[in-house]
Motif scaffolding. Structure first.
Motif, PDB file in Angstrom:
ATOM      1  N   UNK A  23       5.080   5.542   6.318  1.00 11.18           N
ATOM      2  CA  UNK A  23       4.821   5.423   4.885  1.00 11.18           C
ATOM      3  C   UNK A  23       5.641   4.281   4.298  1.00 11.18           C
ATOM      4  N   UNK A  24       6.916   4.208   4.646  1.00  9.38           N
ATOM      5  CA  UNK A  24       7.777   3.142   4.137  1.00  9.38           C
ATOM      6  C   UNK A  24       7.270   1.768   4.577  1.00  9.38           C
ATOM      7  N   UNK A  25       6.765   1.673   5.798  1.00 14.20           N
ATOM      8  CA  UNK A  25       6.233   0.409   6.305  1.00 14.20           C
ATOM      9  C   UNK A  25       5.004  -0.013   5.521  1.00 14.20           C
ATOM     10  N   UNK A  26       4.086   0.911   5.303  1.00 12.90           N
ATOM     11  CA  UNK A  26       2.860   0.590   4.559  1.00 12.90           C
ATOM     12  C   UNK A  26       3.194   0.221   3.115  1.00 12.90           C
ATOM     13  N   UNK A  27       4.056   0.989   2.473  1.00 15.36           N
ATOM     14  CA  UNK A  27       4.420   0.686   1.092  1.00 15.36           C
ATOM     15  C   UNK A  27       5.116  -0.669   0.990  1.00 15.36           C
ATOM     16  N   UNK A  28       5.990  -0.969   1.928  1.00 12.56           N
ATOM     17  CA  UNK A  28       6.650  -2.274   1.954  1.00 12.56           C
ATOM     18  C   UNK A  28       5.648  -3.406   2.115  1.00 12.56           C
ATOM     19  N   UNK A  29       4.667  -3.199   2.983  1.00 15.89           N
ATOM     20  CA  UNK A  29       3.627  -4.199   3.204  1.00 15.89           C
ATOM     21  C   UNK A  29       2.828  -4.427   1.919  1.00 15.89           C
ATOM     22  N   UNK A  30       2.421  -3.333   1.274  1.00 18.41           N
ATOM     23  CA  UNK A  30       1.653  -3.459   0.032  1.00 18.41           C
ATOM     24  C   UNK A  30       2.452  -4.189  -1.039  1.00 18.41           C
ATOM     25  N   UNK A  31       3.717  -3.824  -1.198  1.00 17.48           N
ATOM     26  CA  UNK A  31       4.538  -4.466  -2.224  1.00 17.48           C
ATOM     27  C   UNK A  31       4.729  -5.949  -1.937  1.00 17.48           C
ATOM     28  N   UNK A  32       4.801  -6.303  -0.666  1.00 14.28           N
ATOM     29  CA  UNK A  32       4.978  -7.702  -0.274  1.00 14.28           C
ATOM     30  C   UNK A  32       3.707  -8.515  -0.501  1.00 14.28           C
ATOM     31  N   UNK A  33       2.559  -7.930  -0.236  1.00 16.60           N
ATOM     32  CA  UNK A  33       1.294  -8.651  -0.290  1.00 16.60           C
ATOM     33  C   UNK A  33       0.656  -8.688  -1.675  1.00 16.60           C
ATOM     34  N   UNK A  34       0.925  -7.680  -2.486  1.00 16.84           N
ATOM     35  CA  UNK A  34       0.331  -7.627  -3.823  1.00 16.84           C
ATOM     36  C   UNK A  34       1.111  -8.536  -4.764  1.00 16.84           C
ATOM     37  N   UNK A  35       0.468  -8.987  -5.830  1.00 21.38           N
ATOM     38  CA  UNK A  35       1.214  -9.751  -6.846  1.00 21.38           C
ATOM     39  C   UNK A  35       2.408  -8.926  -7.327  1.00 21.38           C
ATOM     40  N   UNK A  36       3.497  -9.601  -7.613  1.00 15.73           N
ATOM     41  CA  UNK A  36       4.758  -8.932  -7.956  1.00 15.73           C
ATOM     42  C   UNK A  36       4.623  -7.850  -9.026  1.00 15.73           C
ATOM     43  N   UNK A  37       3.923  -8.106 -10.122  1.00 11.87           N
ATOM     44  CA  UNK A  37       3.837  -7.037 -11.135  1.00 11.87           C
ATOM     45  C   UNK A  37       3.145  -5.780 -10.614  1.00 11.87           C
ATOM     46  N   UNK A  38       2.163  -5.948  -9.761  1.00 10.92           N
ATOM     47  CA  UNK A  38       1.452  -4.788  -9.209  1.00 10.92           C
ATOM     48  C   UNK A  38       2.310  -4.110  -8.150  1.00 10.92           C
ATOM     49  N   UNK A  39       2.911  -4.901  -7.286  1.00  8.15           N
ATOM     50  CA  UNK A  39       3.769  -4.345  -6.246  1.00  8.15           C
ATOM     51  C   UNK A  39       4.906  -3.524  -6.825  1.00  8.15           C
ATOM     52  N   UNK A  40       5.465  -3.993  -7.925  1.00  8.34           N
ATOM     53  CA  UNK A  40       6.574  -3.278  -8.555  1.00  8.34           C
ATOM     54  C   UNK A  40       6.125  -1.932  -9.129  1.00  8.34           C
ATOM     55  N   UNK A  41       4.864  -1.802  -9.468  1.00  2.78           N
ATOM     56  CA  UNK A  41       4.381  -0.562 -10.046  1.00  2.78           C
ATOM     57  C   UNK A  41       4.105   0.518  -9.005  1.00  2.78           C
ATOM     58  N   UNK A  42       4.066   0.145  -7.740  1.00  6.25           N
ATOM     59  CA  UNK A  42       3.840   1.137  -6.685  1.00  6.25           C
ATOM     60  C   UNK A  42       4.935   2.200  -6.707  1.00  6.25           C
ATOM     61  N   UNK A  43       6.176   1.764  -6.829  1.00  3.41           N
ATOM     62  CA  UNK A  43       7.270   2.734  -6.881  1.00  3.41           C
ATOM     63  C   UNK A  43       7.120   3.666  -8.071  1.00  3.41           C
ATOM     64  N   UNK A  44       6.695   3.119  -9.197  1.00  3.76           N
ATOM     65  CA  UNK A  44       6.491   3.945 -10.381  1.00  3.76           C
ATOM     66  C   UNK A  44       5.406   4.979 -10.173  1.00  3.76           C
ATOM     67  N   UNK A  45       4.334   4.572  -9.521  1.00  5.81           N
ATOM     68  CA  UNK A  45       3.258   5.519  -9.233  1.00  5.81           C
ATOM     69  C   UNK A  45       3.739   6.626  -8.317  1.00  5.81           C
ATOM     70  N   UNK A  46       4.466   6.263  -7.286  1.00  9.39           N
ATOM     71  CA  UNK A  46       4.919   7.262  -6.320  1.00  9.39           C
ATOM     72  C   UNK A  46       5.999   8.168  -6.896  1.00  9.39           C
ATOM     73  N   UNK A  47       6.839   7.626  -7.751  1.00  6.83           N
ATOM     74  CA  UNK A  47       7.885   8.477  -8.324  1.00  6.83           C
ATOM     75  C   UNK A  47       7.285   9.496  -9.279  1.00  6.83           C
TER      76      UNK A  47
END
Length: 71
Positions: A23-47
Motif C-alpha cells: 500500500x505504501x509503495x502504491x501510494x508513494x507512486x501515485x503521489x510521485x506521478x500525479x500533479x503535486x496538488x493532487x498527490x498531496x490530497x491523497x493523504x487527506x483522503x486516506x486520513x
C-alpha cells in the motif's frame, strides 16, 4: 490506510507487513506521478477513512477519480 491494508490482505493473503509495504509503495507512486496538488490530497483522503466518518476505500478511490476529473 489501514482499511486498504486490510483489504489487500483479504484479497491476496499477504502478511500484514507485506500488505502495508505494498500500500505504501502504491501510494508513494501515485503521489510521485500525479500533479503535486493532487498527490498531496491523497493523504487527506486516506486520513479521512475512519470508522468515525463512515468513509471507505471506495470513497477514497472515488475521491481520487474526482480529483483527476474523471467522474
Amino acid at each position: 490506510m489501514n482499511e486498504l491494508v486490510k483489504l489487500l490482505k483479504e484479497k491476496t493473503g499477504l502478511a500484514d507487513d507485506q500488505a502495508k509495504q505494498a500500500v505504501e509503495t502504491v501510494l508513494g507512486f501515485l503521489k510521485e506521478k500525479l500533479p503535486a496538488p493532487i498527490g498531496a490530497q491523497i493523504d487527506g483522503l486516506l486520513s479521512g477513512m475512519t470508522a468515525d466518518t463512515g468513509k471507505s476505500v471506495g470513497d477514497a478511490a472515488q475521491g481520487i477519480i474526482d480529483l483527476l476529473g474523471k467522474k
